[in-house]
Design a protein around this motif. Structure first.
Motif, PDB file in Angstrom:
ATOM      1  N   CYS A 109       0.859  -1.188   0.000  1.00 34.55           N
ATOM      2  CA  CYS A 109       0.000   0.000   0.000  1.00 34.55           C
ATOM      3  C   CYS A 109       0.893   1.235   0.000  1.00 34.55           C
ATOM      4  CB  CYS A 109      -0.893  -0.036   1.238  1.00 34.55           C
ATOM      5  SG  CYS A 109      -1.981   1.381   1.352  1.00 34.55           S
ATOM      6  N   ARG A 133       3.350  -1.103  -7.530  1.00 35.48           N
ATOM      7  CA  ARG A 133       2.547  -0.041  -6.927  1.00 35.48           C
ATOM      8  C   ARG A 133       3.065   0.236  -5.517  1.00 35.48           C
ATOM      9  NH1 ARG A 133      -2.534   0.394  -4.477  1.00 35.48           N
ATOM     10  NH2 ARG A 133      -1.161   1.291  -2.902  1.00 35.48           N
ATOM     11  N   LYS A 138       0.112   9.415   0.939  1.00 34.17           N
ATOM     12  CA  LYS A 138      -1.028   8.561   1.274  1.00 34.17           C
ATOM     13  C   LYS A 138      -2.241   9.361   1.737  1.00 34.17           C
ATOM     14  CE  LYS A 138      -1.230   4.910   0.969  1.00 34.17           C
ATOM     15  NZ  LYS A 138      -1.534   4.152  -0.290  1.00 34.17           N
ATOM     16  N   HIS A 279      -8.542  -2.959  -2.379  1.00 34.85           N
ATOM     17  CA  HIS A 279      -9.369  -1.922  -1.748  1.00 34.85           C
ATOM     18  C   HIS A 279     -10.856  -2.248  -1.929  1.00 34.85           C
ATOM     19  CE1 HIS A 279      -5.468   0.060  -2.070  1.00 34.85           C
ATOM     20  NE2 HIS A 279      -5.828   0.658  -0.958  1.00 34.85           N
ATOM     21  N   GLU A 305      -2.467  -5.452  -3.553  1.00 35.44           N
ATOM     22  CA  GLU A 305      -1.458  -5.097  -2.552  1.00 35.44           C
ATOM     23  C   GLU A 305      -0.757  -6.361  -2.057  1.00 35.44           C
ATOM     24  OE1 GLU A 305      -3.017  -0.745  -1.095  1.00 35.44           O
ATOM     25  OE2 GLU A 305      -3.442  -2.416   0.252  1.00 35.44           O
ATOM     26  N   ASP A 316      -3.060  -0.731   5.490  1.00 31.26           N
ATOM     27  CA  ASP A 316      -3.784  -1.770   4.735  1.00 31.26           C
ATOM     28  C   ASP A 316      -3.201  -3.191   4.839  1.00 31.26           C
ATOM     29  OD1 ASP A 316      -5.685   0.045   4.029  1.00 31.26           O
ATOM     30  OD2 ASP A 316      -5.017   0.306   1.965  1.00 31.26           O
ATOM     31  N   GLN A 319      -5.422  -6.389   4.003  1.00 33.67           N
ATOM     32  CA  GLN A 319      -5.803  -6.774   2.633  1.00 33.67           C
ATOM     33  C   GLN A 319      -4.580  -7.147   1.789  1.00 33.67           C
ATOM     34  OE1 GLN A 319      -7.769  -3.027   1.861  1.00 33.67           O
ATOM     35  NE2 GLN A 319      -6.147  -2.281   0.535  1.00 33.67           N
TER      36      GLN A 319
HETATM   37 MN    MN Z   1      -3.955   0.730   0.272  1.00 29.06          MN
END
Ligand code: MN
Ligand code: PEP
Length: 344
Positions: A109, A133, A138, A279, A305, A316, A319
């Motif tokens: 993330c 990524r 943020k 997400h 992610e 995050d 996830q």
């Molecule tokens: Mn994220």
């Protein structure tokens, strides 16, 4: 307004139409496709409605565009948009977004440290991801949460990009940062919270870098397409749309991933579509099934992610996929891709 040309239209006839449109104060957008050539006209439709376009030599038909978006509309462009990212290292392959290959984007993330970013970059590249990524800037709901490493994070992204040889996608949140982020990023990301930050969209529209726009948290598909229109109307045609889940009454998942958005956008627009299931659901164990669904319904790419140690992630973690789960997802995605005549 869209002018569909006859397949027999000569260059001179096309030029005459283009020049006439310009002389009326409108902007012609010529699109030569494999099967047809069309001219999309942007400007005040009231002016052009009075002109006898049908009688111009080379014109087959003239249609009104009823949608509020024009440049992003499927009617406005003869072929689907393909965005080519040159390889970071000479001799490696370019990445094409919107072609036959499904492009997988993976990474943490946030940029957390140079070493952890380097490790994930290596793992995801080996696993078949074409872009890394990670956010340096943020957009956090709480001002007390980790806000990203900012400029230092951008520097790590630049270093890891070179060291590993993988293109970067990273978020830009502020108009003042666009130039600086564009120096490092291969693709600029507009986050869900900024999908309707119209000033930011205009500034990235003036950048030469491709732009991925996330769907707004409570945004409609039409609003997402209008955001693309903002970027395109400033001259940047390299836009990727990303479904990342929307807010609904359902509480079982972080957001509700609107899988139907993929075929809807592909019907309404020529732009490539990606899906971010991370997400979209907020739970690592649902990411892989949703990524497979995204590929099955026609997404051109998937963004997930990945973190080497999710329980220590600064954002995050819940996830994030472990590297080995990412590898498993990739082998499953390959099979789904083949079943819909795509490849990874
Ligand atoms: Mn994220
Ligand atoms: C992200 O990609 O890390 C992110 C913040 O996404 P979104 O804007 O979709 O919430």
């Amino acid at each position: 307004m869209i002018i569909v040309l006859k397949s027999t239209a000569s260059e001179e006839q096309i030029q005459h139409i283009v020049e006439s449109i310009e002389s009326w104060g409108m902007t012609p957008n010529l699109s030569r496709g494999t099967e047809r050539t069309i001219i999309g006209v942007i400007g005040d439709e009231r002016t052009i409605r009075t002109k006898p376009l049908e009688v111009f030599p080379g014109v087959d038909s003239v249609m009104s565009v009823l949608k509020p978006y024009k440049l992003a509309s499927a009617e406005f462009q003869a072929d689907r948009t393909r965005i080519t990212l040159p390889p970071v290292k000479a001799g490696e392959e370019a990445t094409v977004i919107g072609g036959k290959d499904i492009v997988v984007v993976a990474g943490p993330c946030s940029v957390e440290s140079k070493d952890s970013l380097h490790e994930v970059a290596r793992v995801v590249k080996e696993g078949g991801a074409k872009l890394l990524r990670a956010g340096a800037f943020k957009p956090r709901t709480s001002p007390y949460s980790f806000q990203g490493l900012g400029v230092e994070g951008l520097r790590y992204l630049a270093e890891v990009r070179e060291a590993v040889g993988i293109p970067i996608i990273t978020e830009v949140m502020d108009t003042r940062d666009v130039e600086m982020v564009a120096e490092v990023a291969d693709v600029l990301q507009i986050g869900a919270r900024n999908t309707q930050n119209f000033n930011l969209l205009k500034v990235v529209g003036r950048s030469k870098k491709p732009v991925l726009i996330k769907r707004g948290i409570s945004g409609t598909i039409e609003e997402l397409l209008m955001s693309a229109e903002y970027v395109m109307s400033e001259g940047n045609a390299n836009v990727i749309l990303c479904e990342r889940g929307i807010r609904t009454f359902e509480k079982a998942t972080r957001n509700t991933l609107d899988i139907s958005a993929v075929p809807v956008i592909k019907r309404e627009s020529h732009l490539p579509v990606m899906v971010d299931p991370s997400h979209g659901c907020g739970q690592w164990d649902l990411v892989s099934p949703l990524a497979k669904a995204a590929v099955a319904v026609g997404a051109d790419g998937v963004m997930v992610e990945v973190h080497p140690c999710p329980e220590e992630a600064l954002s995050d973690g819940g996830q994030a996929l472990l590297p080995k789960t990412f590898e498993k997802m990739m082998s499953e995605l390959k099979r789904v891709a083949e079943s819909v005549d795509r490849s990874i």
